[in-house]
Write an enzyme that holds these catalytic residues in place. Structure first.
Site, PDB file in Angstrom:
ATOM      1  N   LYS A 169       0.819  -1.211   0.000  1.00 22.89           N
ATOM      2  CA  LYS A 169       0.000   0.000   0.000  1.00 22.89           C
ATOM      3  C   LYS A 169       0.856   1.265   0.000  1.00 22.89           C
ATOM      4  O   LYS A 169       0.629   2.195   0.779  1.00 22.89           O
ATOM      5  CB  LYS A 169      -0.974  -0.009   1.177  1.00 22.89           C
ATOM      6  N   ARG A 170       1.821   1.303  -0.879  1.00 21.54           N
ATOM      7  CA  ARG A 170       2.701   2.454  -0.963  1.00 21.54           C
ATOM      8  C   ARG A 170       1.991   3.623  -1.657  1.00 21.54           C
ATOM      9  O   ARG A 170       1.021   3.445  -2.374  1.00 21.54           O
ATOM     10  CB  ARG A 170       3.980   2.096  -1.720  1.00 21.54           C
TER      11      ARG A 170
END
Length: 271
Positions: free
Chosen positions: A96-97
């Site tokens: 979930k960058r």
């Protein structure tokens, strides 16, 4: 891995199951804590027991980062084990960058070049210059958070701006980004009623669908509204499979849970 290769694996295994490797040392069988690397020992046992029933594995990187350098090393061992022994299985870094420019490029290099994942989850909030660096990698996928399964999804994602829900705007705009053919999307199983409208916007892209099992999502509903001619779905189950037992029979219990899901998927595919 290309989309075509993934589709071929789905057809071969009659499965579109993704297993989440979210390792919590407080939940794994106690006898594994004696191992030199209990996280990898747990993952290896789960992979060995279930690889014939699934087409993807999804380590959530937070469950490795929480244990510092040893956790990161366990993640590296896990992806190396998968790539060496099961190169036909699709791998997802659930990281979930979300950042911009050079930072996104470095995140992408970390997961694609260094660790060798096939895909990574990315947040869209900062727009195209935070996502396009990931999309630039050949034969790699960026899995964009579109409509998530958590309660907080209603805080922003379903809000209406100028008559359009925010998650729909994310879907529409993301299609205009460079190399958008490399996009997949996260849509939670607990939001199955939204899938018909989502498919009107992105009719062919693969969807990663968490929330089946422990979070209460329904596989039949997800497939009814979200499946494409090429399936187009990766259904993720984490806790429901990997923590089916906390005793020494944990791998066997995981096999049985995965087999039950795979059998249901096989039946759906036969229709």
């Amino acid at each position: 891995m290309t989309t075509t290769q993934l589709i071929n694996q789905i057809k071969k295994k009659q499965s579109f199951l993704c297993i989440g490797l979210d390792v919590d040392l407080d939940k794994i069988p106690k006898h594994l804590l004696k191992e030199e690397d209990p996280i990898f020992a747990f993952n290896k046992a789960i992979i060995d027991a279930t690889h014939h029933l699934c087409v993807a594995y999804k380590p959530n990187t937070a469950f490795y980062e929480a244990y510092g350098i040893k956790g990161w090393q366990a993640l590296e061992k896990t992806i190396n084990y998968l790539n060496k022994n099961h190169p036909d299985i699709y791998t997802i870094a659930d990281a979930k960058r979300g950042d911009i420019g050079n930072t996104s490029t470095m995140y992408a290099k970390a997961f694609f070049d260094d660790l060798g994942f096939d895909s990574v989850t990315v947040a869209p909030y900062m727009g195209k210059d935070s996502v396009e660096p990931f999309l630039a990698f050949k034969d790699k996928h960026t899995i964009l958070l579109a409509l998530t399964s958590n309660q907080g999804a209603y805080d922003f994602q379903t809000k209406t701006v100028d008559g359009v829900e925010v998650y729909k705007e994310v879907l529409k705009i993301s299609k205009t980004w460079k190399n958008s053919e490399n996009l997949m999307y996260v849509v939670g199983a607990t939001k199955a009623e939204y899938l018909a409208e989502i498919r009107q916007i992105i009719p062919e892209n693969f969807l990663l669908v968490p929330g089946v099992g422990a979070q209460g999502g329904d596989l039949q509903d997800v497939c009814k509204y979200g499946m494409t001619d090429d399936v187009g779905l990766l259904i993720n189950s984490s806790r429901g499979i990997i923590y089916a037992s906390q005793s020494e029979d944990f791998a066997e219990a995981a096999t049985n849970k995965a087999l039950a899901l795979q059998a249901e998927m096989k039946e759906i595919l036969a229709k």
